[in-house]
Design a protein around this motif. Structure first.
Motif, PDB file in Angstrom:
ATOM      1  N   LYS A 149      52.298 -13.690  -3.300  1.00 17.88           N
ATOM      2  CA  LYS A 149      52.439 -14.374  -4.598  1.00 17.88           C
ATOM      3  C   LYS A 149      51.263 -15.305  -4.887  1.00 17.88           C
ATOM      4  O   LYS A 149      50.888 -15.497  -6.045  1.00 17.88           O
ATOM      5  N   ASN A 150      50.645 -15.851  -3.846  1.00 22.27           N
ATOM      6  CA  ASN A 150      49.521 -16.774  -4.029  1.00 22.27           C
ATOM      7  C   ASN A 150      48.177 -16.076  -4.203  1.00 22.27           C
ATOM      8  O   ASN A 150      47.174 -16.744  -4.458  1.00 22.27           O
ATOM      9  N   ASN A 151      48.139 -14.766  -4.060  1.00 21.50           N
ATOM     10  CA  ASN A 151      46.883 -14.023  -4.191  1.00 21.50           C
ATOM     11  C   ASN A 151      46.679 -13.625  -5.654  1.00 21.50           C
ATOM     12  O   ASN A 151      46.974 -12.506  -6.071  1.00 21.50           O
ATOM     13  N   ILE A 152      46.178 -14.552  -6.427  1.00 25.94           N
ATOM     14  CA  ILE A 152      46.027 -14.361  -7.875  1.00 25.94           C
ATOM     15  C   ILE A 152      45.076 -13.210  -8.196  1.00 25.94           C
ATOM     16  O   ILE A 152      45.326 -12.417  -9.110  1.00 25.94           O
ATOM     17  N   ALA A 153      43.988 -13.074  -7.441  1.00 23.68           N
ATOM     18  CA  ALA A 153      43.027 -11.990  -7.703  1.00 23.68           C
ATOM     19  C   ALA A 153      43.689 -10.629  -7.521  1.00 23.68           C
ATOM     20  O   ALA A 153      43.513  -9.726  -8.349  1.00 23.68           O
ATOM     21  N   SER A 154      44.441 -10.457  -6.458  1.00 18.07           N
ATOM     22  CA  SER A 154      45.113  -9.178  -6.222  1.00 18.07           C
ATOM     23  C   SER A 154      46.177  -8.918  -7.283  1.00 18.07           C
ATOM     24  O   SER A 154      46.314  -7.802  -7.796  1.00 18.07           O
ATOM     25  N   LYS A 155      46.916  -9.943  -7.636  1.00 18.03           N
ATOM     26  CA  LYS A 155      47.939  -9.831  -8.683  1.00 18.03           C
ATOM     27  C   LYS A 155      47.303  -9.344  -9.988  1.00 18.03           C
ATOM     28  O   LYS A 155      47.801  -8.405 -10.621  1.00 18.03           O
ATOM     29  N   ARG A 156      46.203  -9.932 -10.382  1.00 17.63           N
ATOM     30  CA  ARG A 156      45.511  -9.529 -11.624  1.00 17.63           C
ATOM     31  C   ARG A 156      44.972  -8.107 -11.523  1.00 17.63           C
ATOM     32  O   ARG A 156      45.017  -7.339 -12.490  1.00 17.63           O
ATOM     33  N   THR A 157      44.444  -7.746 -10.351  1.00 16.88           N
ATOM     34  CA  THR A 157      43.926  -6.390 -10.159  1.00 16.88           C
ATOM     35  C   THR A 157      45.045  -5.365 -10.314  1.00 16.88           C
ATOM     36  O   THR A 157      44.899  -4.369 -11.022  1.00 16.88           O
ATOM     37  N   ILE A 158      46.165  -5.620  -9.658  1.00 15.88           N
ATOM     38  CA  ILE A 158      47.304  -4.697  -9.729  1.00 15.88           C
ATOM     39  C   ILE A 158      47.799  -4.562 -11.168  1.00 15.88           C
ATOM     40  O   ILE A 158      48.021  -3.447 -11.661  1.00 15.88           O
ATOM     41  N   GLU A 159      47.941  -5.670 -11.854  1.00 12.19           N
ATOM     42  CA  GLU A 159      48.416  -5.638 -13.239  1.00 12.19           C
ATOM     43  C   GLU A 159      47.426  -4.928 -14.155  1.00 12.19           C
ATOM     44  O   GLU A 159      47.826  -4.191 -15.068  1.00 12.19           O
ATOM     45  N   SER A 160      46.123  -5.082 -13.910  1.00 17.60           N
ATOM     46  CA  SER A 160      45.122  -4.418 -14.749  1.00 17.60           C
ATOM     47  C   SER A 160      45.109  -2.900 -14.542  1.00 17.60           C
ATOM     48  O   SER A 160      44.603  -2.164 -15.377  1.00 17.60           O
ATOM     49  N   CYS A 161      45.686  -2.457 -13.424  1.00 20.21           N
ATOM     50  CA  CYS A 161      45.769  -1.025 -13.129  1.00 20.21           C
ATOM     51  C   CYS A 161      47.135  -0.445 -13.498  1.00 20.21           C
ATOM     52  O   CYS A 161      47.479   0.662 -13.084  1.00 20.21           O
ATOM     53  N   GLY A 162      47.910  -1.199 -14.259  1.00 26.18           N
ATOM     54  CA  GLY A 162      49.200  -0.699 -14.724  1.00 26.18           C
ATOM     55  C   GLY A 162      50.387  -1.101 -13.883  1.00 26.18           C
ATOM     56  O   GLY A 162      51.502  -0.615 -14.102  1.00 26.18           O
ATOM     57  N   GLY A 163      50.196  -1.975 -12.913  1.00 29.14           N
ATOM     58  CA  GLY A 163      51.301  -2.405 -12.066  1.00 29.14           C
ATOM     59  C   GLY A 163      52.341  -3.194 -12.844  1.00 29.14           C
ATOM     60  O   GLY A 163      52.004  -4.081 -13.609  1.00 29.14           O
ATOM     61  N   ILE A 164      53.594  -2.816 -12.646  1.00 27.85           N
ATOM     62  CA  ILE A 164      54.716  -3.494 -13.282  1.00 27.85           C
ATOM     63  C   ILE A 164      55.523  -4.188 -12.187  1.00 27.85           C
ATOM     64  O   ILE A 164      55.978  -3.538 -11.240  1.00 27.85           O
ATOM     65  N   LEU A 165      55.700  -5.496 -12.326  1.00 30.79           N
ATOM     66  CA  LEU A 165      56.406  -6.260 -11.317  1.00 30.79           C
ATOM     67  C   LEU A 165      57.856  -5.803 -11.245  1.00 30.79           C
ATOM     68  O   LEU A 165      58.579  -5.818 -12.237  1.00 30.79           O
ATOM     69  N   GLY A 166      58.253  -5.382 -10.039  1.00 32.11           N
ATOM     70  CA  GLY A 166      59.633  -4.968  -9.822  1.00 32.11           C
ATOM     71  C   GLY A 166      60.485  -6.128  -9.355  1.00 32.11           C
ATOM     72  O   GLY A 166      61.538  -6.410  -9.920  1.00 32.11           O
ATOM     73  N   ASN A 167      60.014  -6.824  -8.339  1.00 34.59           N
ATOM     74  CA  ASN A 167      60.743  -7.972  -7.813  1.00 34.59           C
ATOM     75  C   ASN A 167      59.874  -8.728  -6.814  1.00 34.59           C
ATOM     76  O   ASN A 167      58.750  -8.323  -6.527  1.00 34.59           O
ATOM     77  N   GLU A 168      60.434  -9.816  -6.312  1.00 35.73           N
ATOM     78  CA  GLU A 168      59.799 -10.631  -5.288  1.00 35.73           C
ATOM     79  C   GLU A 168      60.670 -10.583  -4.037  1.00 35.73           C
ATOM     80  O   GLU A 168      61.891 -10.581  -4.136  1.00 35.73           O
ATOM     81  N   VAL A 169      60.023 -10.542  -2.872  1.00 32.35           N
ATOM     82  CA  VAL A 169      60.746 -10.604  -1.604  1.00 32.35           C
ATOM     83  C   VAL A 169      60.324 -11.895  -0.913  1.00 32.35           C
ATOM     84  O   VAL A 169      59.136 -12.104  -0.660  1.00 32.35           O
TER      85      VAL A 169
END
Length: 169
Positions: free
Chosen positions: A134-154
């Motif tokens: 959750k704290n990896n903002i760069a990875s989060k943005r990369t995933i979202e820019s590639c079409g990633g849709i947040l399913g949930n948090e563990v």
């Protein structure tokens, strides 16, 4: 121009150079499929064996590992897992990747994730799970820019893992 190669198709020196940058920066190489525990020749054999059900190490899932290179320099690594076990379903996902520190913020992560998603879709997957802290903002943005849709948090102890899905188009 970025190109993708399997570990058997790059030199020992290229892999060592990549690995050493992570060691010097005291960083973990995500997506390296056991690289730090083995010598480079052993690791290359390990990832080659991991591609096939007949030779995959027990406890691991079948996967392909690719290096992303720009001008013959390894800028990143990607582990594309063909399937998920219980751990990968909750924390690791289908794709693990790292970009070396000196090459971050140049768009390599997005190119790597797009390449690997297409590869996994070509194997018949309809959706791909990719996770990040959750704290990896760069990875989060990369995933979202590639079409990633947040399913949930563990949530596990002090760590929160974001679980994203990328769907075949």
């Amino acid at each position: 121009m970025i190109i993708f190669k399997e570990p058997k198709d790059v030199t020992f020196e290229q892999i060592l150079d990549y690995k050493e940058e992570f060691v010097l920066n005291n960083e973990i190489i995500q997506g390296a499929a056991n690289m730090t525990a083995l010598s480079i020749p052993e690791w290359v054999k390990f990832v080659e064996n991991t591609k096939y059900k007949e030779t995959v190490t027990p406890g691991f899932v079948t996967a392909h590992t690719f290096f992303a290179l720009d001008n013959d320099k390894i800028v990143g690594i990607i582990n594309a897992r063909h399937e998920l076990n219980d751990y990968l379903l909750n924390f690791g996902g289908h794709i693990g990747y790292s970009v070396r520190k000196s090459e971050r913020r140049k768009g390599y992560g997005k190119k790597m994730l797009n390449y690997t998603s297409k590869f996994l879709f070509s194997l018949g997957l309809e959706k791909i799970l990719i996770t990040c802290d959750k704290n990896n903002i760069a990875s989060k943005r990369t995933i979202e820019s590639c079409g990633g849709i947040l399913g949930n948090e563990v949530v596990e102890k002090s760590r929160t893992t974001l679980r994203y899905w990328i769907y075949k188009k």
